[in-house]
Design an enzyme around this catalytic site. Sequence first.
Site, PDB file in Angstrom:
ATOM      1  N   THR A  96     -13.185   4.457  -7.188  1.00  0.00           N
ATOM      2  CA  THR A  96     -12.110   4.993  -8.471  1.00  0.00           C
ATOM      3  C   THR A  96     -12.997   4.612  -9.533  1.00  0.00           C
ATOM      4  O   THR A  96     -12.598   3.395  -9.883  1.00  0.00           O
ATOM      5  CB  THR A  96     -11.147   3.633  -8.537  1.00  0.00           C
ATOM      6  N   LYS A 172      -8.330  11.293  -8.164  1.00  0.00           N
ATOM      7  CA  LYS A 172      -7.952   9.524  -7.829  1.00  0.00           C
ATOM      8  C   LYS A 172      -7.060   8.648  -9.097  1.00  0.00           C
ATOM      9  O   LYS A 172      -6.113   8.018  -8.695  1.00  0.00           O
ATOM     10  CB  LYS A 172      -9.213   9.450  -7.746  1.00  0.00           C
ATOM     11  N   LYS A 244      -8.199  -2.490 -13.576  1.00  0.00           N
ATOM     12  CA  LYS A 244      -9.117  -1.609 -13.606  1.00  0.00           C
ATOM     13  C   LYS A 244      -8.502  -0.140 -13.688  1.00  0.00           C
ATOM     14  O   LYS A 244      -8.599   0.700 -15.275  1.00  0.00           O
ATOM     15  CB  LYS A 244     -10.324  -1.105 -12.500  1.00  0.00           C
TER      16      LYS A 244
END
Length: 296
Positions: A96, A172, A244
């Site tokens: 990702t 995602k 993140k």
Amino acid sequence: MTKTVTVVGLGAMGLPMATHLASAFNVRGVDISEERLALAKDAGVECYSSAADAANGADVVLLAVRNQEQLADVLFGEQGIASRMLPGSVVLLTSTVGGAAVADAAAQLQAAGLHLVDAPVSGGPARAGDGTLLVTVGATGAAVDACRDVLEHMAGNLVIVGDEPGKGQAMKTVNQLLCGVHIAAAGEALALADSFGLDLEATLDALMSGAAASFMLGDRGPRMLEAYSERGPEVRSRLDIFVKDMGIVTEAARAANLPVPVAAAAQNQYLTGLGLGQGAEDDSTIIRVVNPKKVT
């Protein structure tokens, strides 16, 4: 002939993916950790210390990197793999890193005659190890066809969400919004139960049998019960990964002019955990952000 698949990054997800792929393909593994390389070697993976050497002649190079910076370095850095790969071979990105980073990498790889399959995965290490991951793919038809057998061996559910790199990242991002919120909510719920003096194991069992059940509660909940022990829970998914990922979620929502206040609140919880020094700990320790009682 059996395909050669190089797996760059033998972390919590990369190692079980490499191990499972080794049951059907010639698999090479690359990591900076000698311990992870030893585990991969024991599982039948041919180990390399150089990603560029391991990518040389491979049909598919699977990247299990942590972030956009690692992606750029692995592909195009001083020892980048792009210059060592054969035209027509595939970079299979399972991480990702955000749509913009993938679109940029795809354009550079296309100019070099290489495919990029944007295929972030979800499901955790156990499902990575038995080939039952959710794999959401954004790629051209030709790119998918070039590595479909690898994708199908990894996936319990293979979903083609678009015909261009970046679409997999978009899907995602939606997935991580829910995952990040669910983990943060599970931490709050179990911390509240603890403040009431409830037995946490019984609480978790009860919650998982009713409408409040979720994958993340069932997966992270038992580790949250270990978060106050001196040893702490096993690190399966670092807290800084969700720093993140929730950053990617909120940045993407901002670009779309879409308010996501629940995701933003969860992001603040992960950032607080990072500030408390929990970045390298399991993300289940977010319960300590809600209730920072003493670790014993």
